[in-house]
Design an enzyme around this catalytic site. Structure first.
Site, PDB file in Angstrom:
ATOM      1  CG  ASP A 223      11.972  37.349  60.286  1.00 14.65           C
ATOM      2  OD1 ASP A 223      12.984  37.573  60.970  1.00 14.65           O
ATOM      3  OD2 ASP A 223      11.328  36.284  60.354  1.00 14.65           O
TER       4      ASP A 223
ATOM      5  CD  GLU B 189      16.860  37.958  60.042  1.00 12.80           C
ATOM      6  OE1 GLU B 189      17.242  37.605  61.162  1.00 12.80           O
ATOM      7  OE2 GLU B 189      16.072  37.279  59.368  1.00 12.80           O
TER       8      GLU B 189
END
Length: 669
Positions: free
Chosen positions: A328, A382
């Site tokens: 993330d 990401e």
């Protein structure tokens, strides 16, 4: 120095060769330093979880913690009435480490505990940084570490598992909100109720959010406090292991949404001020706090922090058998600005000296480690800026991720739906957007993820149908808005999924057009779970139109899986006409045809294709998927020869293409 393949594959990177080579060298030198010039492996180095934290030994217990700023540390807990006692006092060791050895009867499975840490000028309760179990008291809401040493620990039945990546079809999910009931769901319920749905739908991988313990449920798991503890609000470590084991037995890989980009500010529960040193784990000065996320940024330049984070990666793979990670917030890690306010218009923006070389080095080492522990592991970045080389091999000068998220695609679809009338949708623009990527990097394509489902945003289906979802999703009562929404929902997904070069992702429930947004329990909604759940009854009810979308999603995945190595087969554009709003392209023996025109159907629309017989194998207009059934899909389509294209071995395929529909045809032998 030999030119790295990353630069060879993209001559536009040549002006930045020094920066690319420098980053590659930095990671190589750091790996050599951490492995004592190769005398041990990176995996050997990343075994901190076997040393730090609480461990049962042959004759008792041992506990260790890294706290260089501490002057004294006590173990306190239910075993000593939370009081500082000499026999529970830790001894200082070398390199800022502390240790205590205790007899077997000093504590037991299930006991709660913390550290009482003293430093010059103060003291405070702390949850150990390496603890593998944290629980919250229902009455007081206070978090504590918990001794986790069950007499019969769960033993994985499936020792080895190889993820199917042909292609990778990811179901992004959240354990707590996976249930129908207005409550927080559990690992066990997910295993029993949701995994069978995912397997039936045809997905071969789940990406689980919010696994690492986080104090605030509504953070979606992105404000992590305890990096080695699986969130106890969903159940026990044994239950999570059984869930993963069960998924593997179904042929489903399990990857984890791992958060190494930042940490929660909490001091008692987290690492914010661990031993009176606010910078033990985090950058000093202005770089310590993330200005947009109200969180703390790790100091990736410290070997101890690298050790902590790399060990965290290995821990989840070894202890729980996770098959990999979706990292993330990678953009936030790469840039001093965290990517905020940056346009990223040209290559110079990636090599202008505003990048955090320590974070780049850490991400590279993390990928090196993960694939050393499991060569078949999956890593996904990401990342929104488009940093070149992110998903290129380390040997080629890249960072080593297997995939990067194609974050441009959902942004494009939302922007198109919001800002353009149907007549202005351009197939050439759509096709460019879903195929625009670096040739040496694999991506995960998706029409929408959890981001679009949160309060403050809208899912694709909600943007298309909005309030009419409440009144006109009953079969037979659909109005124009619902018919339009159902048709475009299928077409958008088919175009996105059929043009992948790596994998495809769907967020839980979006495959059947789950209504409304996600709103976690909070003070503003009376701590309600009404919008933090999934209403599976909607897709299960055959009297409602939701099942059309779910059934189409399943059929779409079947088509994609019917071609071996579908994701690596070339995409050949056959035709686009923005005036007609028609698009056609080919992958192996499959032809994908789209008519985005909202009003005009076309008769005998011709495409030049390889000669042969073609059969419709998927049609968005099929009544089984909520369509109008305007075509007879039992008809075989034979190509018509044209002397002008004889040398090219191309013939005309003539089709009737209804307005706002798409179809997939397969070439027969």
């Amino acid at each position: 120095m030999e030119t790295l393949n990353l630069i060879k594959n993209d001559p536009w990177l040549e002006p930045y060769a020094d920066a690319i080579n420098g980053r590659h060298k930095h990671a190589s030198e750091k790996e050599a330093e951490l492995t004592n010039k190769g005398k041990q492996t990176l995996s050997d180095f990343a075994s901190g979880y076997l040393y730090f934290g609480l461990h049962r030994t042959d004759n008792g217990w041992v506990f260790r913690e890294w706290a260089p700023n501490a002057t004294q540390i006590f173990l306190i807990g239910t075993f000593n009435d939370w009081k500082e006692e000499k026999k529970y006092s830790l001894k200082r060791k070398a390199n800022g480490n502390w240790e205590i050895k205790l007899p077997a009867d000093a504590m037991k499975h299930g006991d709660l505990y913390k550290l009482m840490v003293h430093w010059d000028g103060g003291c405070g309760e702390r949850i150990p940084a390496w603890t593998n179990r944290v629980v919250q008291d229902e009455q007081t809401k206070i978090f504590s570490a918990q001794v986790w040493a069950p007499e019969k620990p769960y033993k994985m039945k499936k020792k080895t598992f190889k993820a199917a990546t042909d292609p990778l079809l990811i179901y992004e999910c959240h354990i707590g909100m996976a249930q129908e009931e207005e409550k927080v769901g559990s690992y066990r319920e997910f295993q029993e109720k949701i995994l069978p749905r995912i397997a039936k739908d045809g997905y071969n991988c789940i990406q689980i959010m919010a696994i690492q313990e986080h104090p605030y449920y509504g953070s979606f798991g992105y404000h992590v406090s305890n990096f080695f503890a699986a969130s106890s609000r969903f159940g026990t470590p044994e239950e999570l292991k059984e869930l993963i084991d069960t998924a593997h037995s179904m042929g489903i890989a399990v990857i984890m949404d791992i958060v190494h980009s930042h940490a929660v500010k909490n001091e008692v529960e987290g690492l914010g001020n661990f031993a009176g040193d606010p910078n033990q784990y985090f950058y000093p000065g202005a770089r310590r706090e993330h200005p947009a996320w109200d969180s703390l940024c790790f100091d990736y330049g410290k070997n101890e922090v690298i050790h902590f984070l790399l060990s965290n990666c290995k821990y989840w793979m070894e202890e729980y058998h996770f098959d990999g990670f979706r990292f993330d917030g990678v953009t936030s890690m790469l840039y001093y600005s965290h990517g905020l306010g940056e346009a990223f218009c040209n290559y110079g923006d990636y090599f202008n000296g505003h990048q955090d070389d320590n974070a780049i080095c850490y991400l590279t080492l993390a990928n090196r480690l993960i694939h050393q522990v499991n060569p078949k592991a999956i890593t996904i970045a990401e990342e929104v800026s488009g940093m070149p080389g992110l998903a290129a091999k380390f040997e080629d000068g890249g960072y080593g991720f297997d995939y990067r998220m194609a974050m441009n695609i959902p942004d494009y679809w939302i922007k198109t739906i919001k800002e353009k009338i149907d007549e202005d949708w351009k197939p050439s623009s759509m096709f460019w957007e879903v195929t625009n990527r670096r040739q040496d990097e694999k991506t995960i394509s998706y029409a929408e993820s959890h981001d679009q489902a949160l309060v403050g945003d809208k899912t694709i289906v909600f943007r298309l149908i909005d309030a009419d979802m409440y009144w006109h999703m009953q079969k037979g009562d659909e109005n124009y808005t619902v018919h339009r929404g159902i048709a475009l929902h299928k077409m958008i997904r088919l175009l996105t999924a059929s043009t992948i070069n790596g994998g495809y992702l769907n967020f839980m429930g979006n495959e059947f057009g789950h209504p409304e947004w996600i709103d976690f329990p909070r003070e503003g909604n009376g701590w309600s779970c009404k919008y933090a759940r999934r209403q599976w009854n909607l897709v299960d009810n055959k009297n409602l139109a939701y099942h059309y979308l779910g059934d189409f999603d399943c059929a779409m995945l079947e088509v994609i899986k019917s071609v071996k190595n579908f994701q690596t087969t070339p995409i050949q554009e056959i035709w686009h006409n923005d005036g007609d709003q028609i698009l056609a392209y080919m992958r192996k023996d499959l032809i994908f045809v789209f008519n985005f025109n909202p009003k005009q159907s076309f008769t005998d629309y011709g495409f030049l294709v390889p000669a042969g017989k073609y059969e419709v194998i998927l049609n968005t207009d099929n009544p089984d998927y909520g369509g109008h059934g305007l075509t007879d899909d039992t008809v075989k389509h034979f190509t018509l020869s044209d002397p002008l294209y004889k040398k090219e071995k191309k013939e005309w395929l003539k089709l009737y293409i209804p307005a706002r529909t798409a179809m997939v045809l397969k070439r027969g032998k």
